[in-house]
Scaffold this motif. Structure first.
Motif, PDB file in Angstrom:
ATOM      1  N   ASN A 115     -48.551  18.567  49.321  1.00  0.00           N
ATOM      2  CA  ASN A 115     -47.496  18.895  48.351  1.00  0.00           C
ATOM      3  C   ASN A 115     -47.913  18.491  46.783  1.00  0.00           C
ATOM      4  O   ASN A 115     -47.118  18.927  46.052  1.00  0.00           O
ATOM      5  CB  ASN A 115     -46.160  18.530  48.785  1.00  0.00           C
ATOM      6  CG  ASN A 115     -46.050  16.774  48.898  1.00  0.00           C
ATOM      7  OD1 ASN A 115     -47.261  16.302  48.778  1.00  0.00           O
ATOM      8  ND2 ASN A 115     -45.185  16.473  49.188  1.00  0.00           N
ATOM      9  N   LEU A 116     -49.015  17.917  46.671  1.00  0.00           N
ATOM     10  CA  LEU A 116     -49.460  17.517  45.368  1.00  0.00           C
ATOM     11  C   LEU A 116     -50.435  18.515  44.652  1.00  0.00           C
ATOM     12  O   LEU A 116     -50.994  18.348  43.805  1.00  0.00           O
ATOM     13  CB  LEU A 116     -49.964  16.246  45.376  1.00  0.00           C
ATOM     14  CG  LEU A 116     -48.938  14.970  45.864  1.00  0.00           C
ATOM     15  CD1 LEU A 116     -49.834  13.497  46.031  1.00  0.00           C
ATOM     16  CD2 LEU A 116     -47.926  14.883  44.697  1.00  0.00           C
ATOM     17  N   LYS A 117     -50.675  19.333  45.630  1.00  0.00           N
ATOM     18  CA  LYS A 117     -51.777  20.686  45.100  1.00  0.00           C
ATOM     19  C   LYS A 117     -51.485  21.190  43.726  1.00  0.00           C
ATOM     20  O   LYS A 117     -50.258  21.620  43.589  1.00  0.00           O
ATOM     21  CB  LYS A 117     -51.799  21.586  46.306  1.00  0.00           C
ATOM     22  CG  LYS A 117     -52.859  22.825  45.957  1.00  0.00           C
ATOM     23  CD  LYS A 117     -52.886  23.622  46.988  1.00  0.00           C
ATOM     24  CE  LYS A 117     -53.926  24.841  46.594  1.00  0.00           C
ATOM     25  NZ  LYS A 117     -53.798  25.964  47.616  1.00  0.00           N
ATOM     26  N   ASN A 118     -52.636  21.024  43.059  1.00  0.00           N
ATOM     27  CA  ASN A 118     -52.510  21.506  41.440  1.00  0.00           C
ATOM     28  C   ASN A 118     -51.421  20.966  40.648  1.00  0.00           C
ATOM     29  O   ASN A 118     -51.236  21.225  39.464  1.00  0.00           O
ATOM     30  CB  ASN A 118     -51.934  23.021  41.646  1.00  0.00           C
ATOM     31  CG  ASN A 118     -53.094  23.902  42.233  1.00  0.00           C
ATOM     32  OD1 ASN A 118     -54.203  23.591  41.938  1.00  0.00           O
ATOM     33  ND2 ASN A 118     -52.716  25.005  42.780  1.00  0.00           N
ATOM     34  N   LYS A 119     -50.838  19.810  41.192  1.00  0.00           N
ATOM     35  CA  LYS A 119     -49.843  19.083  40.235  1.00  0.00           C
ATOM     36  C   LYS A 119     -50.705  18.268  39.140  1.00  0.00           C
ATOM     37  O   LYS A 119     -51.884  17.736  39.596  1.00  0.00           O
ATOM     38  CB  LYS A 119     -49.314  17.991  40.900  1.00  0.00           C
ATOM     39  CG  LYS A 119     -48.180  18.458  42.293  1.00  0.00           C
ATOM     40  CD  LYS A 119     -47.033  19.126  41.523  1.00  0.00           C
ATOM     41  CE  LYS A 119     -46.049  19.668  42.452  1.00  0.00           C
ATOM     42  NZ  LYS A 119     -45.041  20.649  41.884  1.00  0.00           N
ATOM     43  N   LYS A 120     -50.311  18.187  37.812  1.00  0.00           N
ATOM     44  CA  LYS A 120     -51.191  17.598  36.989  1.00  0.00           C
ATOM     45  C   LYS A 120     -50.768  16.033  36.733  1.00  0.00           C
ATOM     46  O   LYS A 120     -49.648  15.885  37.185  1.00  0.00           O
ATOM     47  CB  LYS A 120     -50.754  18.419  35.506  1.00  0.00           C
ATOM     48  CG  LYS A 120     -51.435  19.610  35.488  1.00  0.00           C
ATOM     49  CD  LYS A 120     -51.369  20.199  34.044  1.00  0.00           C
ATOM     50  CE  LYS A 120     -52.151  21.319  33.890  1.00  0.00           C
ATOM     51  NZ  LYS A 120     -51.743  22.157  32.874  1.00  0.00           N
ATOM     52  N   GLU A 132     -46.895  15.087  36.559  1.00  0.00           N
ATOM     53  CA  GLU A 132     -45.775  15.914  37.209  1.00  0.00           C
ATOM     54  C   GLU A 132     -45.580  15.441  38.641  1.00  0.00           C
ATOM     55  O   GLU A 132     -46.289  14.801  39.341  1.00  0.00           O
ATOM     56  CB  GLU A 132     -46.629  17.198  37.340  1.00  0.00           C
ATOM     57  CG  GLU A 132     -46.642  18.154  36.232  1.00  0.00           C
ATOM     58  CD  GLU A 132     -47.300  19.392  36.194  1.00  0.00           C
ATOM     59  OE1 GLU A 132     -47.615  20.123  35.490  1.00  0.00           O
ATOM     60  OE2 GLU A 132     -47.696  19.612  37.603  1.00  0.00           O
ATOM     61  N   SER A 133     -44.438  15.732  39.153  1.00  0.00           N
ATOM     62  CA  SER A 133     -43.793  15.326  40.234  1.00  0.00           C
ATOM     63  C   SER A 133     -44.223  13.884  40.895  1.00  0.00           C
ATOM     64  O   SER A 133     -44.677  13.519  41.699  1.00  0.00           O
ATOM     65  CB  SER A 133     -44.452  16.249  41.418  1.00  0.00           C
ATOM     66  OG  SER A 133     -44.033  17.480  41.178  1.00  0.00           O
ATOM     67  N   ALA A 134     -43.831  12.813  39.907  1.00  0.00           N
ATOM     68  CA  ALA A 134     -44.103  11.494  40.337  1.00  0.00           C
ATOM     69  C   ALA A 134     -43.409  11.076  41.649  1.00  0.00           C
ATOM     70  O   ALA A 134     -43.831  10.074  42.366  1.00  0.00           O
ATOM     71  CB  ALA A 134     -43.778  10.747  38.987  1.00  0.00           C
ATOM     72  N   ASP A 135     -42.206  11.688  41.784  1.00  0.00           N
ATOM     73  CA  ASP A 135     -41.549  11.326  43.045  1.00  0.00           C
ATOM     74  C   ASP A 135     -42.303  11.711  44.487  1.00  0.00           C
ATOM     75  O   ASP A 135     -42.255  10.857  45.347  1.00  0.00           O
ATOM     76  CB  ASP A 135     -39.936  11.889  43.079  1.00  0.00           C
ATOM     77  CG  ASP A 135     -40.276  13.479  42.861  1.00  0.00           C
ATOM     78  OD1 ASP A 135     -41.066  13.855  42.068  1.00  0.00           O
ATOM     79  OD2 ASP A 135     -39.398  14.073  43.500  1.00  0.00           O
ATOM     80  N   LEU A 136     -42.920  12.965  44.185  1.00  0.00           N
ATOM     81  CA  LEU A 136     -44.010  13.172  45.478  1.00  0.00           C
ATOM     82  C   LEU A 136     -45.061  12.305  45.617  1.00  0.00           C
ATOM     83  O   LEU A 136     -45.462  11.830  46.697  1.00  0.00           O
ATOM     84  CB  LEU A 136     -44.265  14.750  45.183  1.00  0.00           C
ATOM     85  CG  LEU A 136     -43.184  15.603  45.152  1.00  0.00           C
ATOM     86  CD1 LEU A 136     -43.980  17.049  45.031  1.00  0.00           C
ATOM     87  CD2 LEU A 136     -42.399  15.728  46.517  1.00  0.00           C
ATOM     88  N   HIS A 137     -45.703  11.916  44.391  1.00  0.00           N
ATOM     89  CA  HIS A 137     -46.663  10.742  44.584  1.00  0.00           C
ATOM     90  C   HIS A 137     -46.002   9.506  45.189  1.00  0.00           C
ATOM     91  O   HIS A 137     -46.882   8.756  46.136  1.00  0.00           O
ATOM     92  CB  HIS A 137     -47.422  10.592  43.295  1.00  0.00           C
ATOM     93  CG  HIS A 137     -48.134  11.536  42.877  1.00  0.00           C
ATOM     94  ND1 HIS A 137     -49.348  11.862  43.130  1.00  0.00           N
ATOM     95  CD2 HIS A 137     -47.863  12.326  41.739  1.00  0.00           C
ATOM     96  CE1 HIS A 137     -49.812  12.871  42.291  1.00  0.00           C
ATOM     97  NE2 HIS A 137     -49.006  13.202  41.682  1.00  0.00           N
ATOM     98  N   LEU A 138     -44.875   9.096  44.689  1.00  0.00           N
ATOM     99  CA  LEU A 138     -44.180   7.783  45.367  1.00  0.00           C
ATOM    100  C   LEU A 138     -44.176   7.995  46.750  1.00  0.00           C
ATOM    101  O   LEU A 138     -44.263   7.314  47.610  1.00  0.00           O
ATOM    102  CB  LEU A 138     -43.012   7.472  44.846  1.00  0.00           C
ATOM    103  CG  LEU A 138     -42.276   6.201  45.154  1.00  0.00           C
ATOM    104  CD1 LEU A 138     -43.405   4.991  44.549  1.00  0.00           C
ATOM    105  CD2 LEU A 138     -40.937   6.143  44.461  1.00  0.00           C
TER     106      LEU A 138
END
Lengths: 355, 190
Positions: free
Chosen positions: B117-122, B175-181
Motif C-alpha cells: 500500500n506504499l507503492k509510488n508514495k512520495k 505522503e500517507s505518513a499514517d500508512l508508514h506508521l
C-alpha cells in the motif's frame, strides 16, 4: 524624547514618547529576564527585542554595544499610520555601503558550507555578512528615509541610549492571537523583474530550501507542547516586495505558554539559522567574523498574552557615525557561490553598495 | 506501547514524536548524551527510536556500542542517521552520496508485499550519506527503494528486531505518513 515606533496591525503603528527601557543583565538568562518583566508589567504595552545569539556566548566581534535582550515598557502611546508618523520633510540622504566581508571571503565560506553538507554535517546554513557606511544623520532621519524604500509589514524604530535600530522586515517570526501561535518563514528569493514561476515556484532548489525550514519550524512548534500538533497552513506562497520577491509558508499551533518559554525553544528562528539548527549555529559561529546581535533576532510588541514579533532582517543599526546593515542567504548543496553573492547584493535592495 | 526516542541533536525530533503518537501511549525524548549518561531501563514493551541527525554514524560511538550490545528482541526503529547507525554497527559501509538530497521527494518502489500500500508514495529525503548494503555479507533485507535512484528506503534486519528508514516519515513532504506508521505497527506486532 525620541519617539519609539513599532508595527502593530496592518497600516497602524505604535507611536510613543513616553517609555522606559529595561535591559537584560549579561549574567541573567533572557527567559528569566522576560518572565520578570511579564510579572511586573503584564498589562502594559511593551516592545521587546532579543538578539540572534540569545543566551549563547560568542567570541565573534561585536559591531556595537548593546544588551542581549531589552524591553521598552510603554506608558502612553497612540496608533498612527506611517504617513502620519513621517509627515513633514524627509531628508534626501545617500550612504555608500561597503560589505565587511569580501566577495572572495563570502564565496569561500559558501564552498566550505557545501563541503560540510557533502560530509553530512548539515543540510542548510543561512550565511550572512554586515555592510557599513559613514553616516551623519539621526536614526529617525534614517527611518523616515528608508522606510519608504522597503515594502515591508514589520517596520520599527527603537531608540536606545547609544544607538538606534531601524527594522524594515517583511518576515513574521511569531504571533499569538487568542492562543493561536503563527510563524511565517520566508525562503527563496529572486529579483522582482524575474518571472515568479520559473525563478522561484518551479525551482527545485528554492522549494527544497523552504520545505526544509518548514519541517524545522514544525519541529520547534511541536516541541512546545506534546499535546498540540502544528499544522502547515500555507506553503510556497508568493510575497512581492518591490525590488525582490520571495516564497513563504505558514505554520500554526495552539499554545498558551509564557512568551519566555516559547522563545527559549524557538530562538533563533529556523529560517535564519539553518538545519539541523544546533550544528548550523556552530558553523555560523566558525565562519561569520561578526556577531549578528539584533540582526536575525526578533522584535515586536507584547501585551498580556498576545504578541507580534518580526524576524529582524532588512535592519539598520545607527551607532555613532556608522550605519550598519546585514544581508544573507540560505546555502544548500545546490548553491552556486557566485550566485549566492549576487543574492547577498540583491538583498541590499536600493542601498548603494561598493562592489 | 511505550517509546524512548533518542535525539541526536536533530531539528526533526519533535516531528518524529508527533508522528509516533498514535502508536505510543508514552514517548520519552532523551538527548543521546543524557541517554547514555543516565542509562534508563528499557522495559520489554518499549520501542527504541533512533532519531535522524547531523554528521556521520562514527561520530556517535556510544549509540553504536549500544546497538552492538542491545538484546536482539528489543525493538529498535532508526530514521535516516538512525538507520545508518544500525548499518555501521553491523559493519555495513556508510558512504557519502552524491549529490546530497535535502528537502527533496522520491516515489517508493516496493520489494516486499507487506508494504504494497506504499507503492509510488512520495517520501521526503534529507541525507548526504547512504548505506551500501551490497558492500558485504549482512542480514539486512531491503523492503523498498526509491524509484528514481534505487536507494534502500525501508530496511529490516532478519534476525534482530530492527527496522529502519532512510527517508523521513515525519516530514510534511511525506505522503500517507499514517500508512508508514501502520507498517511500523504491523512489524512490532509480529
Amino acid at each position: 524624547m525620541t519617539p519609539l515606533i513599532c508595527f502593530y496591525e496592518k497600516d497602524l503603528f505604535i507611536f510613543s514618547l513616553d517609555y522606559e527601557v529595561h535591559h537584560c543583565p549579561a549574567q541573567m538568562r533572557v527567559a528569566d529576564f522576560l518572565n520578570t518583566i511579564e510579572k511586573e508589567f503584564f498589562n502594559a504595552m511593551k516592545v521587546i527585542q532579543c538578539n540572534f545569539e540569545f543566551d549563547s556566548m560568542s567570541a565573534q566581534k561585536a559591531l556595537y554595544n548593546g544588551s542581549k535582550a531589552s524591553v521598552f515598557v510603554i506608558q502612553n502611546y497612540a496608533l498612527k499610520t506611517l504617513a502620519e508618523i513621517t509627515a513633514g520633510d524627509v531628508k534626501n540622504i545617500s550612504h555608500q555601503f561597503k560589505p565587511l566581508v569580501s566577495r572572495e571571503q563570502f564565496t569561500e565560506q559558501v564552498k566550505i558550507i557545501k563541503g560540510q553538507i557533502a560530509e553530512g554535517r548539515i543540510y542548510q546554513v543561512n550565511l550572512t555578512a554586515p555592510l557599513a557606511a559613514a553616516c551623519n544623520e539621526s536614526g529617525l532621519d534614517i527611518f523616515n528615509y528608508y522606510q519608504a524604500k522597503f515594502n515591508s509589514e514589520y517596520k520599527a524604530f527603537l531608540p536606545y541610549e547609544n544607538y538606534s535600530l531601524i527594522s524594515l522586515s517583511p518576515e513574521l517570526f511569531l504571533q499569538r492571537v487568542k492562543n493561536q501561535l503563527i510563524t511565517r518563514p520566508i525562503k527563496g528569493s529572486s529579483s522582482a523583474e524575474k518571472d515568479f514561476s520559473t525563478s522561484l515556484y518551479k525551482n527545485e532548489k528554492e522549494e527544497a530550501e523552504l520545505s526544509m525550514i518548514v519541517d524545522l519550524l514544525r519541529n520547534d512548534l511541536n516541541n512546545l507542547d506534546e499535546n498540540q500538533a502544528s499544522v502547515v497552513t500555507k506553503h510556497r506562497e508568493k510575497m512581492q516586495l518591490g525590488y525582490i520577491q520571495h516564497t513563504y509558508s505558514e505554520i500554526q499551533v495552539s499554545n498558551d505558554q509564557p512568551l519566555a518559554s516559547i522563545l527559549q525553544k524557538t530562538m533563533p528562528g529556523g529560517s535564519i539559522s539553518g538545519c539541523p539548527k544546533i550544528e548550523s549555529l556552530k558553523v555560523i559561529n566558525e565562519l561569520e567574523p561578526y556577531r549578528r546581535q539584533a540582526y536575525t533576532g526578533t522584535l515586536g510588541w507584547w501585551q498580556k498574552n498576545d504578541f507580534t514579533l518580526n524576524l529582524t532582517i532588512r535592519t539598520f543599526i545607527k551607532s555613532h557615525d556608522l550605519l550598519v546593515y546585514h544581508a544573507g542567504c540560505g546555502i544548500v548543496y545546490d548553491s552556486d557561490p557566485e550566485s549566492e553573492w549576487d543574492e547577498f547584493l540583491l538583498k541590499t535592495g536600493s542601498l548603494h553598495v561598493t562592489k | 506501547m511505550k517509546a524512548i526516542l533518542i535525539d541526536h541533536d536533530d531539528s526533526f525530533t519533535y516531528n518524529l514524536r508527533h508522528w509516533l503518537k498514535p502508536l505510543c501511549s508514552q514517548i520519552e525524548v532523551f538527548n543521546h548524551q543524557d541517554f547514555f549518561k543516565t542509562a534508563p531501563k528499557i522495559e520489554a514493551d518499549t520501542l527504541v527510536v533512533l532519531s535522524p541527525g547531523p554528521k556521520n554514524p562514527i561520530d556517535y560511538p556510544q549509540t553504536l556500542d549500544w546497538l552492538r550490545s542491545v538484546p536482539k528482541h528489543t525493538p529498535v526503529f532508526g530514521v535516516c542517521l538512525g538507520l545508518q547507525m544500525m548499518a555501521q554497527a553491523l559493519e555495513v559501509s556508510v558512504k557519502p552520496y552524491s549529490p546530497p538530497l535535502h528537502g527533496k521527494k522520491s516515489a517508493l518502489c516496493i520489494l516486499n508485499n507487506d508494504l504494497e500500500n506504499l507503492k509510488n508514495k512520495k517520501v521526503a529525503r534529507y541525507h548526504s550519506l547512504y548505506c551500501d548494503f551490497e558492500s558485504g555479507q549482512n542480514d539486512f533485507e531491503i523492503l523498498a527503494v526509491s524509484a528514481d535512484d534505487q536507494l534502500p528506503m525501508w530496511v529490516k534486519h532478519q534476525t534482530k528486531k530492527w527496522l529502519g528508514v532512510q527517508f523521513h516519515p515525519e516530514s510534511f513532504l511525506t505522503e500517507s505518513a499514517d500508512l508508514h506508521l501502520q507498517y511500523l505497527n504491523n512489524w512490532l506486532q509480529r
